[in-house]
Write an enzyme that holds these catalytic residues in place. Sequence first.
Site, PDB file in Angstrom:
ATOM      1  N   LYS A   1      36.429  31.511  28.825  1.00 21.27           N
ATOM      2  CA  LYS A   1      35.606  30.717  27.905  1.00 21.27           C
ATOM      3  C   LYS A   1      34.163  31.160  28.077  1.00 21.27           C
ATOM      4  O   LYS A   1      33.670  31.300  29.200  1.00 21.27           O
ATOM      5  CB  LYS A   1      35.732  29.214  28.202  1.00 21.27           C
ATOM      6  CG  LYS A   1      34.953  28.338  27.229  1.00 21.27           C
ATOM      7  CD  LYS A   1      35.623  28.262  25.888  1.00 21.27           C
ATOM      8  CE  LYS A   1      34.755  27.570  24.849  1.00 21.27           C
ATOM      9  NZ  LYS A   1      33.679  28.452  24.322  1.00 21.27           N
TER      10      LYS A   1
ATOM     11  N   SER B   1      35.310  27.421  19.933  1.00 23.26           N
ATOM     12  CA  SER B   1      34.257  26.629  20.577  1.00 23.26           C
ATOM     13  C   SER B   1      33.702  25.540  19.665  1.00 23.26           C
ATOM     14  O   SER B   1      32.496  25.281  19.631  1.00 23.26           O
ATOM     15  CB  SER B   1      33.115  27.546  21.041  1.00 23.26           C
ATOM     16  OG  SER B   1      32.399  26.968  22.100  1.00 23.26           O
TER      17      SER B   1
ATOM     18  N   SER C   1      28.767  25.962  26.563  1.00 24.09           N
ATOM     19  CA  SER C   1      30.111  25.629  26.073  1.00 24.09           C
ATOM     20  C   SER C   1      31.243  25.761  27.085  1.00 24.09           C
ATOM     21  O   SER C   1      32.371  25.374  26.786  1.00 24.09           O
ATOM     22  CB  SER C   1      30.438  26.482  24.842  1.00 24.09           C
ATOM     23  OG  SER C   1      29.778  25.987  23.704  1.00 24.09           O
TER      24      SER C   1
ATOM     25  N   LYS D   1      33.546  22.844  27.836  1.00 27.07           N
ATOM     26  CA  LYS D   1      34.775  22.528  27.104  1.00 27.07           C
ATOM     27  C   LYS D   1      36.032  22.728  27.940  1.00 27.07           C
ATOM     28  O   LYS D   1      37.097  22.210  27.600  1.00 27.07           O
ATOM     29  CB  LYS D   1      34.820  23.351  25.817  1.00 27.07           C
ATOM     30  CG  LYS D   1      33.771  22.885  24.817  1.00 27.07           C
ATOM     31  CD  LYS D   1      33.567  23.851  23.677  1.00 27.07           C
ATOM     32  CE  LYS D   1      32.498  23.276  22.726  1.00 27.07           C
ATOM     33  NZ  LYS D   1      31.645  24.306  22.148  1.00 27.07           N
TER      34      LYS D   1
END
Length: 391
Positions: free
Chosen positions: A226, A117, A62, A65
């Site tokens: 993140k 997320s 993820s 992103k």
Amino acid sequence: MKKTLLLMTIMLFWGFSTIASAQVNTVKKPDALFSKSAVLIDSETGSILYSKDAHKKMNPASITKIATAIYALENSSLDETVTVSERAAGTEGSTVYLLPGEKISMHQLLQGLMVNSGNDAAVAIAEHTEGSVEEFTEKLNQFLKDEVGVKDTHFVNPHGLYDKDHYTTAYDMAKITSYATKNDAFRALFDIESLEWSSEGWNTTLYNHHKMVKGEMPYPEVTGGKNGFVPEANHTLVTSAENDGVSVVAVTMDAQSKRAIYADTRALLDYGLNQFTRTYVSKDSDFQTENGSYKLQSDFYYTKPFNQSVNEVVDKNGMLTIFNEDNEEIASTKLQAVNHSDKKQQVLASNSHSAGHSEWEYSSFFYPVFLYMIILVIAGISMMRLREREY
């Protein structure tokens, strides 16, 4: 009188020793990390402060992103209204429970993307921005090459679900994040601890999945982050942090557990925030090689360990590369070929030497020492005058 002078001398020595020792940090370079791939860079100079298989192609999960968010920010407006498609609403994995046909702002989708997320938010953003996921990823890859300068990244989706053709490197992710953090809107999204979420399908409070950003693992210098996880990639983590001296981005990839990846990240941040200083090579420097003379078009800033010399090497193509004492690359830049006789400074390309320090680097050390000594002298004089009045 003699006792007063002795006391002043002791105070001056103690003050200088204390400040000097504070300037020389003892945080050691991490000996080993749990993560299979990692990198730490200064996000302002781009210098590499630590590297472990940083150019190995890995699945990012993820943290993909981050790229999706900065592309959307540069190619849409936060107040645009997005209509959620069936495909977006049905995306598997982490979600913000979007409903088909739901209308929602780009800003809220980006919040759901970065804080919770949301894979569904990623697809909705991609489809709105470029018409389809396929078109979005094609343009995203071109954007990352042309604007960010990545070399080993290829994305096939906007969220990071596993695909054998979906990959990047720790170094490329650090470059992408450094690029993104220069955008004010991205920085705001990157550092959200929690927010109230209200949509047609879900009303709740969202909490950032990154433990340092959320505050679950306090680290005051952290400015954003993140996380990511899919079984094929294990845990991945991107973290930005800064202090008065440097601003860094740490990327750790393929760790077996959350405990391991956060331990690695903390070790990298401790090292990067306490062991480095920025300096530069002057644009007035001339570099002599067998193939001719080269010079910089402007001052070249980079970040190096305190109290270490560096080695400046110019190859046959005029590429200046700076190495640390362990012969690890710190930074590089392309030089301009010149042919003139009034050289202000010559630097042999193969020689190892201490880098030229900026006035800022020296003054940042000596100014507080000098100021502290003045204060102690004034205090000592005042003590002497008081003592004289007593007699």
